[in-house]
Write an enzyme that holds these catalytic residues in place. Structure first.
Site, PDB file in Angstrom:
ATOM      1  CG  ASN A   1       6.636   1.953   7.431  1.00 14.53           C
ATOM      2  OD1 ASN A   1       6.318   3.118   7.701  1.00 14.53           O
ATOM      3  ND2 ASN A   1       6.375   1.390   6.268  1.00 14.53           N
TER       4      ASN A   1
ATOM      5  CE1 TYR B   1      -1.057  -0.862   6.973  1.00 15.35           C
ATOM      6  CE2 TYR B   1       1.037  -1.567   7.891  1.00 15.35           C
ATOM      7  CZ  TYR B   1       0.270  -1.207   6.804  1.00 15.35           C
ATOM      8  OH  TYR B   1       0.823  -1.195   5.549  1.00 15.35           O
TER       9      TYR B   1
ATOM     10  CB  ILE C   1      -0.956   0.018   1.220  1.00 13.23           C
ATOM     11  CG1 ILE C   1      -1.961   1.173   1.114  1.00 13.23           C
ATOM     12  CG2 ILE C   1      -0.197   0.069   2.532  1.00 13.23           C
ATOM     13  CD1 ILE C   1      -3.130   1.079   2.108  1.00 13.23           C
TER      14      ILE C   1
ATOM     15  CB  ILE D   1      -0.749   7.638   0.643  1.00 15.71           C
ATOM     16  CG1 ILE D   1      -1.830   6.696   1.191  1.00 15.71           C
ATOM     17  CG2 ILE D   1      -1.334   9.029   0.364  1.00 15.71           C
ATOM     18  CD1 ILE D   1      -3.041   6.505   0.300  1.00 15.71           C
TER      19      ILE D   1
ATOM     20  CD  GLU E   1       3.666 -10.947   6.149  1.00 13.46           C
ATOM     21  OE1 GLU E   1       3.686 -10.506   4.990  1.00 13.46           O
ATOM     22  OE2 GLU E   1       3.235 -12.069   6.444  1.00 13.46           O
TER      23      GLU E   1
HETATM   24  C1  LIG Z   1       1.862   4.361   5.507  1.00 13.42           C
HETATM   25  C2  LIG Z   1       1.039   5.268   4.576  1.00 13.42           C
HETATM   26  C3  LIG Z   1       0.264   4.413   3.567  1.00 13.42           C
HETATM   27  C4  LIG Z   1       0.049   6.080   5.457  1.00 13.42           C
HETATM   28  O1  LIG Z   1      -0.778   6.852   4.592  1.00 13.42           O
HETATM   29  P1  LIG Z   1      -1.318   8.291   5.040  1.00 13.42           P
HETATM   30  O2  LIG Z   1      -2.359   8.701   4.085  1.00 13.42           O
HETATM   31  O3  LIG Z   1      -0.167   9.202   5.243  1.00 13.42           O
HETATM   32  O4  LIG Z   1      -1.943   7.932   6.482  1.00 13.42           O
HETATM   33  P2  LIG Z   1      -3.125   8.719   7.202  1.00 13.42           P
HETATM   34  O5  LIG Z   1      -3.022  10.187   6.893  1.00 13.42           O
HETATM   35  O6  LIG Z   1      -4.411   8.032   6.910  1.00 13.42           O
HETATM   36  O7  LIG Z   1      -2.722   8.512   8.712  1.00 13.42           O
HETATM   37  C5  LIG Z   1      -3.118   7.342   9.433  1.00 13.42           C
HETATM   38  C6  LIG Z   1      -2.409   7.350  10.766  1.00 13.42           C
HETATM   39  O8  LIG Z   1      -1.009   7.216  10.558  1.00 13.42           O
HETATM   40  C7  LIG Z   1      -0.333   8.346  11.142  1.00 13.42           C
HETATM   41  N1  LIG Z   1       0.745   8.782  10.271  1.00 13.42           N
HETATM   42  C8  LIG Z   1       0.694   9.092   8.967  1.00 13.42           C
HETATM   43  N2  LIG Z   1       1.912   9.479   8.540  1.00 13.42           N
HETATM   44  C9  LIG Z   1       2.718   9.422   9.637  1.00 13.42           C
HETATM   45  C10 LIG Z   1       4.087   9.690   9.871  1.00 13.42           C
HETATM   46  N3  LIG Z   1       4.907  10.104   8.881  1.00 13.42           N
HETATM   47  N4  LIG Z   1       4.583   9.471  11.116  1.00 13.42           N
HETATM   48  C11 LIG Z   1       3.780   9.053  12.127  1.00 13.42           C
HETATM   49  N5  LIG Z   1       2.473   8.773  11.963  1.00 13.42           N
HETATM   50  C12 LIG Z   1       1.960   8.961  10.739  1.00 13.42           C
HETATM   51  C13 LIG Z   1      -1.333   9.438  11.226  1.00 13.42           C
HETATM   52  O9  LIG Z   1      -0.959  10.324  12.244  1.00 13.42           O
HETATM   53  C14 LIG Z   1      -2.596   8.685  11.499  1.00 13.42           C
HETATM   54  O10 LIG Z   1      -2.680   8.404  12.858  1.00 13.42           O
HETATM   55  P3  LIG Z   1      -3.599   9.333  13.787  1.00 13.42           P
HETATM   56  O11 LIG Z   1      -5.006   9.153  13.261  1.00 13.42           O
HETATM   57  O12 LIG Z   1      -3.374   8.748  15.120  1.00 13.42           O
HETATM   58  O13 LIG Z   1      -3.098  10.728  13.631  1.00 13.42           O
HETATM   59  C15 LIG Z   1       1.954   6.298   3.849  1.00 13.42           C
HETATM   60  O14 LIG Z   1       2.720   6.988   4.803  1.00 13.42           O
HETATM   61  C16 LIG Z   1       2.880   5.672   2.821  1.00 13.42           C
HETATM   62  O15 LIG Z   1       2.512   5.501   1.664  1.00 13.42           O
HETATM   63  N6  LIG Z   1       4.117   5.346   3.242  1.00 13.42           N
HETATM   64  C17 LIG Z   1       5.119   4.806   2.318  1.00 13.42           C
HETATM   65  C18 LIG Z   1       4.778   3.394   1.870  1.00 13.42           C
HETATM   66  C19 LIG Z   1       4.626   2.454   3.051  1.00 13.42           C
HETATM   67  O16 LIG Z   1       5.382   2.501   4.016  1.00 13.42           O
HETATM   68  N7  LIG Z   1       3.606   1.574   2.961  1.00 13.42           N
HETATM   69  C20 LIG Z   1       3.278   0.642   4.018  1.00 13.42           C
HETATM   70  C21 LIG Z   1       4.121  -0.559   4.051  1.00 13.42           C
HETATM   71  S1  LIG Z   1       3.848  -1.581   2.626  1.00 13.42           S
END
Ligand SMILES: CC(C)(COP(=O)(O)OP(=O)(O)OC[C@H]1O[C@@H](n2cnc3c(N)ncnc32)[C@H](O)[C@@H]1OP(=O)(O)O)[C@@H](O)C(=O)NCCC(=O)NCCS
Length: 148
Positions: A110, A117, A71, A73, A105
């Protein structure tokens, strides 16, 4: 509230998906990994936000279990709740096709993914030692589960 869309990933989307994957991950999936996933019949989606691609995900379904394989974003759209909305939609989609459990996983390093999650109701059920390649040696995987 932006208008969200969920579009099945096709061949024409792979350049965009692979470019995002390379930007978002230190150890990205290759184009071949995505091609193999599509060929295996995994669910693969582009998330659109007001008509613009904003994320992508791949989910494997086996009987009554679903597994989140990938996944992401896009960087400028992170931290706005899209990851959470996308994951909740993927969970609802899995439930509607008969899945009872969602697994994934994640690297313990991360933090953003672990927080996402946990906020989406996943709980840790174990660790796989040395599962991922890391910058220095191997890194464990945290295995998480959510009932659907
Ligand atoms: C992990 C990922 C999908 C989260 O997407 P996102 O749209 O930024 O997440 P959201 O805005 O919906 O946030 C969901 C929760 O995660 C937290 N979060 C998001 N980015 C964060 C960051 N950089 N550090 C800490 N917490 C974070 C948010 O605070 C939120 O928690 P809260 O409701 O308690 O505030 C995105 O950061 C990403 O694409 N990362 C790179 C790829 C990756 O690591 N994928 C997952 C492993 S395969």
């Amino acid at each position: 509230m932006p208008a969200l869309g969920f579009v099945p990933i096709g061949e024409a989307d792979l350049d965009w998906v692979c470019a995002q994957e390379a930007e978002l991950h230190a150890h990205p999936w290759t184009r071949g990994n995505f091609v193999d996933s599509l060929a295996s019949g995994h669910d693969a989606w582009v998330l659109t936000c007001d008509g613009e691609p904003a994320g992508y995900a791949v989910v494997m379904h086996i009987l009554d279990e679903s597994h989140l394989l990938d996944i992401g974003i896009v960087a400028p759209m992170q931290g706005r709740g899209l990851g959470r909305l996308f994951l909740d939609w993927l969970a609802a989609s899995a439930r509607s096709r008969g899945s009872e459990t969602f697994f994934l996983e994640v690297r313990p390093s991360n933090a953003s993914a672990l927080r996402l999650y946990a906020r989406c109701g996943f709980i840790e059920i174990g660790r796989r030692r040395g599962y991922y390649p890391g910058r220095a040696g191997r890194e464990d995987a945290v295995v998480m589960r959510r009932a659907l």
